[in-house]
Design a protein around this motif. Structure first.
Motif, mmCIF file in Angstrom:
data_model
loop_
_atom_site.group_PDB
_atom_site.id
_atom_site.type_symbol
_atom_site.label_atom_id
_atom_site.label_comp_id
_atom_site.label_asym_id
_atom_site.label_seq_id
_atom_site.Cartn_x
_atom_site.Cartn_y
_atom_site.Cartn_z
ATOM 1 N N ARG A 32 0.831 -1.208 0.000
ATOM 2 C CA ARG A 32 0.000 0.000 0.000
ATOM 3 C C ARG A 32 0.864 1.256 0.000
ATOM 4 N N LYS A 33 2.018 1.163 0.629
ATOM 5 C CA LYS A 33 2.885 2.332 0.734
ATOM 6 C C LYS A 33 3.373 2.787 -0.637
ATOM 7 N N LEU A 34 3.663 1.835 -1.515
ATOM 8 C CA LEU A 34 4.106 2.220 -2.852
ATOM 9 C C LEU A 34 2.935 2.751 -3.669
ATOM 10 N N VAL A 35 1.762 2.158 -3.456
ATOM 11 C CA VAL A 35 0.586 2.666 -4.165
ATOM 12 C C VAL A 35 0.326 4.120 -3.772
ATOM 13 N N GLU A 36 0.561 4.426 -2.485
ATOM 14 C CA GLU A 36 0.360 5.812 -2.036
ATOM 15 C C GLU A 36 1.309 6.777 -2.731
ATOM 16 N N VAL A 37 2.528 6.304 -3.008
ATOM 17 C CA VAL A 37 3.446 7.149 -3.768
ATOM 18 C C VAL A 37 2.806 7.522 -5.102
ATOM 19 N N GLY A 38 2.178 6.530 -5.734
ATOM 20 C CA GLY A 38 1.470 6.806 -6.982
ATOM 21 C C GLY A 38 0.351 7.812 -6.793
ATOM 22 N N HIS A 39 -0.405 7.704 -5.695
ATOM 23 C CA HIS A 39 -1.489 8.649 -5.428
ATOM 24 C C HIS A 39 -0.945 10.063 -5.251
ATOM 25 N N PHE A 43 1.619 11.386 -6.507
ATOM 26 C CA PHE A 43 1.967 11.981 -7.799
ATOM 27 C C PHE A 43 0.774 11.948 -8.755
ATOM 28 N N ARG A 44 -0.391 11.723 -8.221
ATOM 29 C CA ARG A 44 -1.659 11.828 -8.937
ATOM 30 C C ARG A 44 -1.693 11.018 -10.227
ATOM 31 N N LEU A 45 -1.262 9.762 -10.146
ATOM 32 C CA LEU A 45 -1.342 8.897 -11.312
ATOM 33 C C LEU A 45 -2.797 8.494 -11.545
ATOM 34 N N SER A 46 -3.172 8.384 -12.823
ATOM 35 C CA SER A 46 -4.508 7.871 -13.136
ATOM 36 C C SER A 46 -4.512 6.363 -12.886
ATOM 37 N N ARG A 47 -5.691 5.756 -12.981
ATOM 38 C CA ARG A 47 -5.775 4.302 -12.741
ATOM 39 C C ARG A 47 -4.860 3.535 -13.684
ATOM 40 N N VAL A 48 -4.878 3.940 -14.960
ATOM 41 C CA VAL A 48 -4.062 3.237 -15.954
ATOM 42 C C VAL A 48 -2.570 3.427 -15.661
ATOM 43 N N GLN A 49 -2.204 4.676 -15.347
ATOM 44 C CA GLN A 49 -0.793 4.942 -15.026
ATOM 45 C C GLN A 49 -0.363 4.179 -13.788
ATOM 46 N N LEU A 50 -1.256 4.136 -12.814
ATOM 47 C CA LEU A 50 -0.930 3.420 -11.578
ATOM 48 C C LEU A 50 -0.680 1.942 -11.887
ATOM 49 N N PRO A 65 -5.009 14.574 -3.588
ATOM 50 C CA PRO A 65 -3.615 14.971 -3.819
ATOM 51 C C PRO A 65 -3.518 16.179 -4.749
ATOM 52 N N HIS A 66 -2.658 17.126 -4.386
ATOM 53 C CA HIS A 66 -2.527 18.370 -5.129
ATOM 54 C C HIS A 66 -1.148 18.415 -5.786
#
Ligand SMILES: Nc1ncnc2c1ncn2[C@@H]1O[C@H](COP(=O)(O)OP(=O)(O)OP(=O)(O)O)[C@@H](O)[C@H]1O
Ligand SMILES: [Mg+2]
Lengths: 284, 262
Positions: A176-183, A185-192, B69-70
């Motif tokens: 989950r911690k790595l997924v949060e990094v993606g959040h 940086f505001r990655l879209s679902r596809v980018q994530l 997130p901003h």
């Protein structure tokens, strides 16, 4: 400035790391020695058995000595029979593996990434998994005939489940911690999925594919037992019916080599993808 | 300007992690959040970063109410959280997807220089020491030029010497663009070294206990008397914050007892 002092301190840390490096090479050398140790037992047993048969202490009819197995293997190789059979087996495994692995990856990815889909798919698949795959054989023969299609289907079923379970489990256990990094940086679902989930599941996906491939080789034997005129499994059945234990053992050895070869190819092919993670892999 | 208005967070299990937080952080200011364990510091940062939703109240960045997130807010977690499959430089470039390749490379190599890891650019994170990894994670947050940078005990797992050197790396990065910084720490020395203001928090429910301005001139001399004095002031406030909760429930209980009596 103190920054200078700090960076000096850092380089001394690295000096310490360089000093520590030789221990790992030493470990590797010790490891190599142990690999050689592993060869000792089978070679010793083979030599003893060979000697026992040569000096007439044993007959060696049901358990042929290594020399006879090697002779059988090379005879089969010379007539080209070995290659036709090996190629046939490999082809069946390959087609079954591709079908099984592909559907396993797709369904595993779907059920790993969406809760709704998981609740829809997983119970059915788990129920199907509870059926011993060989039990499908009569049905597959009725549906698909006794030729290639039913064999490939059986292999595909064998490959499917470990791949499906491995992929779905890997996605669910992404940190989950790595997924949060993606959040952040505001990655879209596809980018994530592409930048975090996919690379994170790759090591486990490779392991799932490897166990799928292993099961593929298990099921190809079963498939070839159910009536084939070609394939290493056919050599096994033929050897039993004709009372040729050397041919059976030759086929078994060919199976082992083929399985190991396919596994090594899979490992080598996926190595660049998971090089960052080689710490665990090197021990597998 | 970052402002919190009546901010509260109650977790699903009923834990009141934050209750009625009101605070204004000026642009370019470094604020240190200090407080005992469990007083909601991490929760506050996660709300600002948009990783969790507040239960009540709001957070504004330059007047704009934050929801999720901003792009102008970066965070450095307590663990480095580097992506193990990317090299050091690719990790730093992780948030720079929208930029041209040349711009991206320029920023990454500048950041590598700043954190002193140029020769490690192509290594995997697993080959770095803990302090080096944390530097990479700080660089990853800085390269996007955030307006607000959140740091959650980023140095707590490191030895005192490494920590001091990372303080310098952090300040030298901060000097360049002067982002607003909210730093969570347990270390009073760290707070006094880095921050313009210390905000002392108190648990159960998490709230602000006191605010202390730290107006020492930069660069700060950690051995000087003013530094010592500031450290002592913050320590005293922290001490009070830890003692106060026992006093307060006592009074509360007395009042309840009185109510029952009547
Ligand atoms: N996901 C969660 N669900 C329920 N309660 C939580 C959750 N995360 C934190 N809490 C609770 O909220 C309170 C504040 O937690 P938080 O992590 O913000 O504290 P903290 O100030 O960062 O502590 P520390 O200094 O130990 O890191 C604690 O009582 C904690 O148990
Ligand atoms: Mg915390």
């Amino acid at each position: 400035m103190t920054g200078q002092a700090a960076s000096n301190a850092w380089s001394s840390h690295e000096g310490a790391a360089a000093l520590a490096a030789p221990t790992s090479t030493e470990k590797r050398r010790a490891f190599d020695g142990r690999i050689l140790l592993g060869f000792f037992l089978p070679i010793a047993i083979a030599l003893l058995w060979e000697a026992a048969v040569t000096f007439g202490l044993a007959e060696g009819r049901l358990v042929p000595p290594p020399s006879r197995i090697i002779a059988t293997l090379s005879a089969l190789a010379e007539t080209g029979e070995l290659w036709t059979h090996a190629w046939m087996t490999l082809w069946r495994v390959l087609v079954g593996f591709i079908i099984g692995a592909f559907s396993g990856i797709v369904l595993g990815a779907l059920s790993g990434s969406s809760k709704t889909l998981r609740q829809l798919l997983d119970p059915t698949l788990q129920a199907l998994r509870a059926i011993p795959s060989i039990a499908w054989v009569p049905l597959f023969i009725l549906w698909l005939g006794i030729f290639e299609a039913s064999k490939v289907a059986l292999i595909a079923v064998g490959v499917f489940f470990p791949v499906y379970l491995g992929i779905a489990g890997a996605i669910l256990s992404v940190d989950r911690k790595l997924v949060e990094v993606g959040h952040v940086f505001r990655l879209s679902r596809v980018q994530l999925a592409r930048r975090i989930l996919l690379p994170a599941v790759l090591p486990e996906a490779v392991i799932a594919l490897r166990s799928g491939l292993g099961l593929g080789f298990m099921f190809v034997v079963a498939a070839e037992f159910m009536g084939a005129s070609e394939g290493l499994g056919y050599l096994l059945v033929d050897g039993q019916q004709m009372g040729k234990p050397d041919q059976i053992l030759a086929a078994i050895i060919a199976f082992a080599l083929l399985g190991k070869l396919a596994d090594s190819l899979l490992v080598a092919g996926t190595k660049p993808l998971v090089r960052w993670q080689d710490t665990v892999r090197e021990r597998l | 300007m970052l402002s919190f208005e009546h901010l509260s967070k109650t977790y699903a299990d009923g834990t009141r992690a934050l209750s009625d937080i009101n605070l204004i952080v000026q642009e370019g200011e470094i604020v240190a959040l200090i407080g005992g364990s469990g007083c909601g510091k991490t929760t506050l940062l996660r709300l600002i970063a948009g990783l969790d939703r507040e239960s009540a109240g709001q957070i504004r960045l330059d007047g704009e109410v934050l929801s999720g997130p901003h792009p102008a807010i970066g965070i450095v977690f307590q663990e480095p959280r580097l992506l193990p499959w990317l090299s050091v430089s690719d990790n730093i470039a992780f948030g720079l997807d929208g930029l041209s390749t040349a711009e991206r490379q320029a920023r990454v190599s500048h950041a590598l220089e700043k954190i002193g890891l140029v020769e490690h650019a192509d290594r995997w994170p697993r080959d770095l020491s803990g302090g080096q990894q944390q530097r990479v994670s700080i660089a990853r947050a800085f390269v996007t030029n955030p307006k607000v940078l959140l740091l959650d005990e980023p140095f707590s797992a490191l030895d005192a010497f490494t920590r001091a050197s990372l303080h310098e790396h952090l300040l030298s990065l901060w000097e360049e663009t002067r982002p607003t910084v909210v730093l969570v720490t347990h270390d009073v020395q760290e707070a006094v070294t880095l921050a313009d203001r210390a905000v002392v928090m108190q648990p159960k429910p998490g709230r602000i206990f006191d605010e202390l301005p730290l107006t020492l001139a930069r660069p700060r001399d950690r051995t000087g008397l003013p530094f010592e004095t500031s450290v002592r002031r913050v320590l005293t406030a922290l001490d009070h914050s830890l003692k106060a909760p026992q006093a307060q429930p006592q009074r509360e209980r007395d009042r309840q007892a009185a109510a029952l009596w009547w």
